[in-house]
Motif scaffolding. Sequence first.
Motif, PDB file in Angstrom:
ATOM      1  N   GLU A 395       0.843  -1.205   0.000  1.00 37.20           N
ATOM      2  CA  GLU A 395       0.000   0.000   0.000  1.00 37.20           C
ATOM      3  C   GLU A 395       0.870   1.242   0.000  1.00 37.20           C
ATOM      4  O   GLU A 395       1.790   1.374   0.812  1.00 37.20           O
ATOM      5  CB  GLU A 395      -0.921   0.004   1.223  1.00 37.20           C
ATOM      6  N   ILE A 402       0.198  -6.225   1.774  1.00 35.29           N
ATOM      7  CA  ILE A 402      -1.078  -6.933   1.771  1.00 35.29           C
ATOM      8  C   ILE A 402      -0.846  -8.348   1.245  1.00 35.29           C
ATOM      9  O   ILE A 402      -0.352  -8.527   0.131  1.00 35.29           O
ATOM     10  CB  ILE A 402      -2.124  -6.221   0.892  1.00 35.29           C
ATOM     11  N   LEU A 407      -5.758  -9.402   3.424  1.00 33.29           N
ATOM     12  CA  LEU A 407      -6.515  -8.827   2.311  1.00 33.29           C
ATOM     13  C   LEU A 407      -8.014  -8.871   2.615  1.00 33.29           C
ATOM     14  O   LEU A 407      -8.485  -9.712   3.390  1.00 33.29           O
ATOM     15  CB  LEU A 407      -6.200  -9.544   0.994  1.00 33.29           C
TER      16      LEU A 407
END
Length: 479
Positions: A395, A402, A407
Amino acid sequence: MAITLKGDQKISSVPTTKNKALKINLNANIYGTFAEIGAGQETVRNFFRAGGASGTIAKAMSAYDKDFSDAIYGIETDRRYVTEDRLKKMLKHEMNLIEDRLDRQKHPEKLFFSYANTVATINFTKKFKGHGWVGIRFQLDPLEDYNEIILHLRFKETEARLQQETLGILGVNLIYGAFYLNDNPKELLKSFYDNIDKDKLEIDMINFSGPRFTYVDNRLMSLQLVKNGMTNAVMFGPDGNNLLPAQVLYKKNILALRGSFRPVTKVNMDMYEQSKKMFFDEKKVDPDKSQVIFEITLSNLKAEGEINERDFLDRAELLCSLGQNVMITNYQEYYRLVEYFSEFTKERMALAMGVYNLIEIFDEKYYRHISGGILEAFGKLFYKDLKIYMYPYKEEETGQFIDSENLKVHPRMKELYKFFKNNGRVVDIENFDPEILDIFSRTVLKMIKEGKDGWEDMLPTGIAEVIKEKRLFGCSRRN
């Protein structure tokens, strides 16, 4: 298929099978042999029936008995008869006989050809629908070397008689196209289905070679097969020649990586290297009987509207330079791709993908067209011996990685996701390179087109040089 109007009737401009055969027969210079194994002498029969065949047919034969066939063409090392190697031996053997038996000085204007097919039609239980190899070796100038067109077909009809008739029409179309449409390979390709419905026959591989086809890129011909709806998947190797998927994937462990590869980046190759290592470490996987595939979907190639053939070849050029086998498919949904692989193998399979691809798999909108929705799709996807290797995403705002543990899928899919995750079907790629996660193909492509510096460092070793040397993706400089 071109259509003209006459009163209230529609008249096809496509010549009938009989008219095609007759035009060949009436050409005083076209002369050759027919060798057909496994489905009758269906192609040559059309030429006999059309009339005037004595000026075209030097010989027609069908070596049905395997011992006779071996005595004529030799014994295959794998003892199989419906193979590309067998077809090529047939074409060369028959052409050599023509050259030996006919005096060139006596026939200075003759354009020699040999047509051959080796086919297995549907069996009695109708579980095996049949397939075959078809080809032609031919001249377009008596002083010129031979050209060759070789294709593989899969029958869809459920009666041997119907398959034989379809094969006969295809053979006429191939011979006619070789002599009269050779200057336009794309139209030649389309003409294979003249007077044949596409639901009767699938053509899943084709290769052009010879002096008249030196400008033909067989990878582009593969793309045309999928684009024209002749098949749903094609494959080509690092040398640019097309491969038969059934032959390459038969009883293999399969690892597939889907992407745009526009261009291929360090992230793509890191995903490839790490997922391959994980796959080969699986107890159920034999590295010596495994196949890794870089797959591009037709929908990806159409992402910007119509397919840009130059853009496609640029992607293919890079993947081939990396020594990879490339597959083009019409399977946007992963479960359809896995179903396709399952036609050829029951061994362990794996898909390597990024976070966003996995999230899309759990999006219900992609399964509204099937009666069982996402549950039916997942049944088809995970019923097979399949694993998913997931490459993480970083991110931009938080710097957080992630992966499969954090997730977020749609709330309705949360428990379904947990089920497959907890059963070991979704596995994280852990030994990734965290320094390259901010590399995206679209960013690299934009930098190349705008002539900006720095994109070279985002690509695998040697790829930037290939792009510059061949001026791929709009690159305007060579160094």
